[in-house]
Design an enzyme around this catalytic site. Structure first.
Site, PDB file in Angstrom:
ATOM      1  CG  MET A 297      28.264  31.375  27.708  1.00 13.79           C
ATOM      2  SD  MET A 297      28.369  32.991  28.354  1.00 13.79           S
ATOM      3  CE  MET A 297      29.072  32.687  29.716  1.00 13.79           C
TER       4      MET A 297
ATOM      5  N   GLY B 183      26.739  23.911  24.541  1.00 11.65           N
ATOM      6  CA  GLY B 183      27.368  22.704  23.632  1.00 11.65           C
ATOM      7  C   GLY B 183      26.513  21.395  24.108  1.00 11.65           C
TER       8      GLY B 183
ATOM      9  CD  GLU C 196      36.148  28.941  20.456  1.00 10.91           C
ATOM     10  OE1 GLU C 196      36.335  29.165  19.223  1.00 10.91           O
ATOM     11  OE2 GLU C 196      36.508  29.744  21.289  1.00 10.91           O
TER      12      GLU C 196
ATOM     13  CE1 TYR D 288      35.624  21.877  24.323  1.00 15.28           C
ATOM     14  CE2 TYR D 288      35.136  23.932  22.812  1.00 15.28           C
ATOM     15  CZ  TYR D 288      35.115  23.315  24.010  1.00 15.28           C
ATOM     16  OH  TYR D 288      35.068  23.974  25.353  1.00 15.28           O
TER      17      TYR D 288
ATOM     18  NE  ARG E 119      32.733  30.288  17.522  1.00 14.60           N
ATOM     19  CZ  ARG E 119      32.763  30.700  18.802  1.00 14.60           C
ATOM     20  NH1 ARG E 119      31.722  29.748  19.565  1.00 14.60           N
ATOM     21  NH2 ARG E 119      33.363  31.530  19.330  1.00 14.60           N
TER      22      ARG E 119
ATOM     23  CG  HIS F 249      39.048  26.190  25.440  1.00 16.05           C
ATOM     24  ND1 HIS F 249      38.520  27.480  25.515  1.00 16.05           N
ATOM     25  CD2 HIS F 249      37.783  25.472  25.235  1.00 16.05           C
ATOM     26  CE1 HIS F 249      37.089  27.762  25.421  1.00 16.05           C
ATOM     27  NE2 HIS F 249      36.811  26.451  24.971  1.00 16.05           N
TER      28      HIS F 249
ATOM     29  CB  ALA G 299      28.272  34.306  24.337  1.00 15.28           C
TER      30      ALA G 299
ATOM     31  CB  CYS H  64      34.756  41.051  35.067  1.00 16.64           C
ATOM     32  SG  CYS H  64      32.730  40.263  35.314  1.00 16.64           S
TER      33      CYS H  64
ATOM     34  CD  GLN I  42      35.265  39.820  39.126  1.00 15.17           C
ATOM     35  OE1 GLN I  42      35.695  40.817  38.459  1.00 15.17           O
ATOM     36  NE2 GLN I  42      35.266  39.707  40.503  1.00 15.17           N
TER      37      GLN I  42
ATOM     38  CG  LEU J  68      35.626  44.573  48.078  1.00 16.66           C
ATOM     39  CD1 LEU J  68      34.169  45.179  48.311  1.00 16.66           C
ATOM     40  CD2 LEU J  68      36.527  45.545  48.075  1.00 16.66           C
ATOM     41  CG  ASP J  69      33.150  39.165  44.992  1.00 16.07           C
ATOM     42  OD1 ASP J  69      33.038  39.515  43.785  1.00 16.07           O
ATOM     43  OD2 ASP J  69      33.149  37.642  45.071  1.00 16.07           O
TER      44      ASP J  69
HETATM   45  P1  NAP Z   1      42.547  40.521  48.452  1.00 16.88           P
HETATM   46  O1  NAP Z   1      42.418  39.998  47.294  1.00 16.88           O
HETATM   47  O2  NAP Z   1      42.085  39.962  49.763  1.00 16.88           O
HETATM   48  O3  NAP Z   1      44.196  40.768  48.824  1.00 16.88           O
HETATM   49  C1  NAP Z   1      44.909  41.456  49.747  1.00 16.88           C
HETATM   50  C2  NAP Z   1      46.109  41.152  49.820  1.00 16.88           C
HETATM   51  O4  NAP Z   1      46.866  41.815  51.006  1.00 16.88           O
HETATM   52  C3  NAP Z   1      46.795  39.623  49.810  1.00 16.88           C
HETATM   53  O5  NAP Z   1      47.756  39.709  48.997  1.00 16.88           O
HETATM   54  C4  NAP Z   1      47.220  39.965  51.184  1.00 16.88           C
HETATM   55  O6  NAP Z   1      48.370  38.751  51.291  1.00 16.88           O
HETATM   56  C5  NAP Z   1      47.633  41.100  51.874  1.00 16.88           C
HETATM   57  N1  NAP Z   1      47.282  41.411  53.106  1.00 16.88           N
HETATM   58  C6  NAP Z   1      46.300  41.060  53.684  1.00 16.88           C
HETATM   59  N2  NAP Z   1      46.395  41.803  55.014  1.00 16.88           N
HETATM   60  C7  NAP Z   1      47.787  42.037  55.205  1.00 16.88           C
HETATM   61  C8  NAP Z   1      48.242  42.693  56.249  1.00 16.88           C
HETATM   62  N3  NAP Z   1      47.794  42.929  57.494  1.00 16.88           N
HETATM   63  N4  NAP Z   1      49.622  43.077  55.975  1.00 16.88           N
HETATM   64  C9  NAP Z   1      50.096  42.840  54.884  1.00 16.88           C
HETATM   65  N5  NAP Z   1      49.551  42.185  53.787  1.00 16.88           N
HETATM   66  C10 NAP Z   1      48.252  41.889  54.032  1.00 16.88           C
HETATM   67  O7  NAP Z   1      42.170  42.064  48.307  1.00 16.88           O
HETATM   68  P2  NAP Z   1      42.484  43.100  47.354  1.00 16.88           P
HETATM   69  O8  NAP Z   1      43.594  43.085  46.416  1.00 16.88           O
HETATM   70  O9  NAP Z   1      42.221  44.411  47.937  1.00 16.88           O
HETATM   71  O10 NAP Z   1      41.023  42.993  46.377  1.00 16.88           O
HETATM   72  C11 NAP Z   1      39.762  43.108  47.199  1.00 16.88           C
HETATM   73  C12 NAP Z   1      38.660  42.187  46.033  1.00 16.88           C
HETATM   74  O11 NAP Z   1      38.483  42.979  44.947  1.00 16.88           O
HETATM   75  C13 NAP Z   1      38.928  40.845  45.622  1.00 16.88           C
HETATM   76  O12 NAP Z   1      38.528  40.327  46.672  1.00 16.88           O
HETATM   77  C14 NAP Z   1      38.503  40.926  44.299  1.00 16.88           C
HETATM   78  O13 NAP Z   1      37.119  40.141  44.607  1.00 16.88           O
HETATM   79  C15 NAP Z   1      38.134  42.129  43.974  1.00 16.88           C
HETATM   80  N6  NAP Z   1      39.101  42.351  42.692  1.00 16.88           N
HETATM   81  C16 NAP Z   1      38.902  41.517  41.523  1.00 16.88           C
HETATM   82  C17 NAP Z   1      39.682  41.654  40.640  1.00 16.88           C
HETATM   83  C18 NAP Z   1      39.780  40.747  39.562  1.00 16.88           C
HETATM   84  O14 NAP Z   1      40.538  41.039  38.521  1.00 16.88           O
HETATM   85  N7  NAP Z   1      38.752  39.995  39.394  1.00 16.88           N
HETATM   86  C19 NAP Z   1      40.667  42.644  40.728  1.00 16.88           C
HETATM   87  C20 NAP Z   1      40.878  43.706  41.649  1.00 16.88           C
HETATM   88  C21 NAP Z   1      39.913  43.328  42.944  1.00 16.88           C
HETATM   89  P3  NAP Z   1      49.120  38.057  52.562  1.00 16.88           P
HETATM   90  O15 NAP Z   1      48.126  37.910  53.624  1.00 16.88           O
HETATM   91  O16 NAP Z   1      49.485  36.811  52.170  1.00 16.88           O
HETATM   92  O17 NAP Z   1      50.104  39.040  52.781  1.00 16.88           O
HETATM   93 FE1  SF4 Z   2      30.082  40.012  31.040  1.00 13.59          FE
HETATM   94 FE2  SF4 Z   2      31.391  39.894  33.670  1.00 13.59          FE
HETATM   95 FE3  SF4 Z   2      28.622  39.414  33.524  1.00 13.59          FE
HETATM   96 FE4  SF4 Z   2      30.163  37.567  32.408  1.00 13.59          FE
HETATM   97  S1  SF4 Z   2      29.857  38.150  34.682  1.00 13.59           S
HETATM   98  S2  SF4 Z   2      28.647  38.309  31.308  1.00 13.59           S
HETATM   99  S3  SF4 Z   2      31.935  39.047  31.797  1.00 13.59           S
HETATM  100  S4  SF4 Z   2      29.717  41.337  32.686  1.00 13.59           S
END
Ligand code: NAP
Ligand code: SF4
Length: 667
Positions: free
Chosen positions: A25, A58, A164, A166, A214, A252, A310, A337, A339, A651-652
């Site tokens: 990785m 790699g 993958e 390559y 691989r 990929h 990995a 994830c 992420q 929020l993250d």
């Molecule tokens: P977000 O990503 O900030 O999305 C909020 C959504 O609401 C946007 O589409 C925004 O679009 C809309 N919005 C914001 N203010 C608004 C308002 N006053 N009226 C109407 N619409 C509004 O927040 P989230 O979906 O709650 O996710 C939060 C965090 O969780 C993300 O930043 C992410 O890091 C994490 N998360 C990650 C994953 C993943 O798969 N990696 C999955 C879920 C959550 P518009 O402003 O264009 O309308």
């Molecule tokens: Fe696993 Fe997510 Fe950590 Fe990557 S960030 S190693 S996918 S838990």
């Protein structure tokens, strides 16, 4: 407890201490200037943690094979000397390590890329140059001299990256090889490059050096290899002197997820199982294996001789030792994830891990005991608070963790209920056991007030977020409207027409949750993504089937532009493809007017429309929860605010856990 996983593997000239391979990785540490000290510290922790054989990220055998202009390369003795610190660090702990040799071919992100033919990859901006006969010969010799240099640096072997999509894979498959010379056309010609590479490496390094190949067992692209071709190549590689065959799944550029969290655990080990009987050398399987139980199961059924993981070693360097000590409940499980690992690498940043922020920062974030034991109050047992409380306690502090609800987990408890995100449950399990192990005093059903915490030496507020309340006409009095937290927590029954306001990560998750088909297992998932389990079709793919949901769903945002990608750099396309396959209406540039008995009134493209929704789900982001904020000033310097309580806007979980960890290390 894991007899197959922990059994040594005899390779004749050397022995691996167990059946665990830490898969290759790229971390971003490979490009460190000077000595590779950070890379050495990273692998040292994993070797100390019990991994049998590590494969590095790699390294290119020459300039044109680099993935990026500044990517890592190993082609001089002075480069090789810098690697000694890495191999010594691993050997010190009884581990073994192989260097991966990767020529990117047409995936190289620079204008000098080369390939079998001059066809551009759909994921690249650059059209590669077609390699001349002379260039092919010198590339083979570059692979061999990189292997020899690796040997001089103390590596126990090399892995030749042949999957993958390559360079080597590009020569093997008709998709990318349209040559008519001895390197193209018939399969014998197309597999000449990998065989010549392996033969010339073996010639240079002698018999007692591990060569892993691989092998792309399932290309997951059109005009990929057939199963018979995969077996033919595997057998020829064995004859050419390969020690171990590792499994590669998917190019990929394939539009089928292979490692994301939505992929069921061990979803592809059946492919290795089908290849294995045709070979007498050991075979390694991989992809979404993240617990010792899953790995043991694969090995005990004889599907493979070794398992490769990995990302699980980013999440927990002590994975193997914990399994061996029957402490697997304390393994910090990779939740798939992407992420903080792959998403970071694809953005050109150093890899890390959402659940283990120390990954790849071992030298910057050493775990040291506290010099002075303090009384620490942590408010909120979501991801930020849990990380902070357990690390502070591990360092020797007395920690009280206050949680308003009757359980730990915060937002992760919601996330784990999204189909395909069940892995979040593992993080909660991990923290629950860590609370016990580190002696954190958990106070559930306890809403802390200032009077409860003012006597502590340090106070950490990690009280998280609540859904953003919207002020749209008619909304507050409508029983159609529900926020995402209530929907997930209370499993609110929905009608057949659903409008979702907000298309961020959570809007996308909710849309996929409410359109999820009834699935029963890996086979359903493979069918949903058009993966040919009979292996009768080249590349292992079938046309992508539609699986239109019975529900009519509108997923909306106010912004113009692409809707439904979610926040993940490497996973956004999976979300979007999933929603499109299920027939979700993705709508950008929406203005919300009001809610009435008829549904949701919106304006889009300057036209007023009523969506006759039975339910309207609010996924419009979050607001911080900040208990007794007006009294915070009285806490002075001992106050620390982390996670969503600090900043709800972005929020993250990566940031939340990292912040919690850093604060705990600074106390
Ligand atoms: P977000 O990503 O900030 O999305 C909020 C959504 O609401 C946007 O589409 C925004 O679009 C809309 N919005 C914001 N203010 C608004 C308002 N006053 N009226 C109407 N619409 C509004 O927040 P989230 O979906 O709650 O996710 C939060 C965090 O969780 C993300 O930043 C992410 O890091 C994490 N998360 C990650 C994953 C993943 O798969 N990696 C999955 C879920 C959550 P518009 O402003 O264009 O309308
Ligand atoms: Fe696993 Fe997510 Fe950590 Fe990557 S960030 S190693 S996918 S838990």
């Amino acid at each position: 407890m894991y007899p197959h996983l922990l059994a040594p593997l005899d390779l004749g000239f050397t022995q691996l201490r167990n059946r665990v391979l830490m898969g290759s990785m790229h971390t971003g540490l490979e490009e460190e200037r000077g000595e590779l000290k950070k890379l050495a510290a990273f692998y040292e922790e994993r070797a100390k943690g019990g991994v049998g054989l590590i494969v590095t990220g790699g390294f290119s055998p020459n300039l044109r094979g680099r993935l990026h202009p500044l990517s890592s390369q190993l082609s001089t003795q002075s480069h090789a000397n810098k690697h000694k610190v890495v191999t010594e660090a691993v050997h010190k702990h009884g581990g073994k390590i192989a260097l991966q040799i990767l020529h990117a071919g047409r995936y190289a992100m620079h204008p000098f890329s080369q390939s079998a033919s001059a066809t551009r990859a759909p994921i690249s901006k650059f059209t590669p140059f077609k390699m001349s006969e002379r260039q092919i010969r010198s590339t083979i010799s570059d692979f061999a001299s990189t292997a020899k240099l690796a040997q001089s640096a103390g590596y126990d072997g090399v892995e030749v990256m042949g999957s993958e999509g390559y360079l080597i894979n590009q020569f093997i498959c008709q998709r990318t090889n349209q040559r008519h010379d001895e390197w193209g056309g018939s399969y014998q010609n197309r597999m000449r490059l990998p065989l010549e590479i392996v033969k010339s490496i073996r010639e240079k390094v002698g018999k007692e050096f591990i060569i892993i190949f691989r092998l792309s067992m399932l290309d997951l692209v059109e005009q990929g290899s057939t199963f018979d071709e995969v077996v033919e190549l595997a057998q020829a590689l064995e004859k050419a002197g390969v020690t171990l065959i590792n499994t590669g799944i998917g190019w990929h550029e394939a539009r089928i997820p292979t490692i994301a969290t939505q992929v069921p655990r061990a979803a592809f080990s059946w492919v290795t199982e089908k290849v294995k009987p045709h070979l007498s050398i050991p075979v390694i399987t991989c992809n979404r294996i993240n617990t010792p139980e899953v790995a043991e199961d694969i090995l005990s059924q004889g599907h493979a001789d070794m398992v490769s993981m990995a990302r699980p070693f980013l999440a927990d360097p002590d994975f193997v030792n914990k399994a061996a000590a029957e402490k697997s409940k304390l393994i910090n499980t990779c939740i798939g994830c992407n992420q903080a690992c792959l998403d970071n690498v694809f953005k050109g940043k150093q890899a890390s891990c959402l659940v283990n922020p120390r990954a790849c920062s071992e030298t910057e974030m050493p775990m040291v005991a506290a010099t002075m034991k303090k009384r620490v109050a942590v408010i909120g047992a979501g991801p930020a608070g849990l990380a902070c409380a357990t690390i502070a306690a591990e360092r020797g502090h007395y920690v009280d963790l206050f949680e308003k609800s009757d359980r730990i987990g915060g937002q992760f408890r919601l996330a784990m209920q999204i189909p395909g995100k069940e892995e979040f449950r593992e993080t909660i399990r991990y923290f629950a056991n860590r609370i016990e192990e580190t002696g954190v005093n958990l106070k559930l059903d306890t809403e802390a007030q200032l009077s409860d915490i003012s006597e502590y030496d340090e106070v950490v507020i990690a009280s998280g977020v609540k859904p953003r309340a919207l002020n749209i006409e008619g909304m507050s009095s409508s029983d159609k409207v529900v926020d995402y937290q209530t929907l997930i927590r209370e499993k609110t029954a929905l009608g057949n027409k659903v409008a979702i306001i907000g298309a961020g990560g959570i809007g996308v998750d909710v849309a996929s949750m409410i359109t999820e088909p009834d699935q029963h297992g890996i086979n359903d998932w493979l069918d949903e993504w058009g993966i040919d389990q009979s292996l009768e079709h080249a590349g292992g793919i079938l046309p992508l089937p539609d699986c239109i949901s019975d529900k009519q769903v509108w997923l909306m945002q106010r912004r113009e532009g692409r809707v439904g990608k979610g926040p993940g750099k490497t996973t956004g396309w999976i979300h979007r493809t999933t929603l499109q396959k299920r027939g979700v209406n993705l709508m950008g540039g929406v203005a919300y007017q009001k809610v009435s008995e008829q549904g949701l009134h919106i304006t889009i493209n300057e036209q007023d429309t009523i969506l006759d929704a039975d339910n309207i789900i609010i996924c419009a982001g979050q607001e911080s929860v900040r208990p007794f904020e007006e009294q915070w000033a009285s806490l002075g310097e001992k106050l620390h605010v982390i996670g969503g309580a600090d900043l709800a806007g972005e929020l993250d979980a990566v940031r939340a856990i990292r912040q919690g960890t850093k604060i705990a290390m600074s106390l």
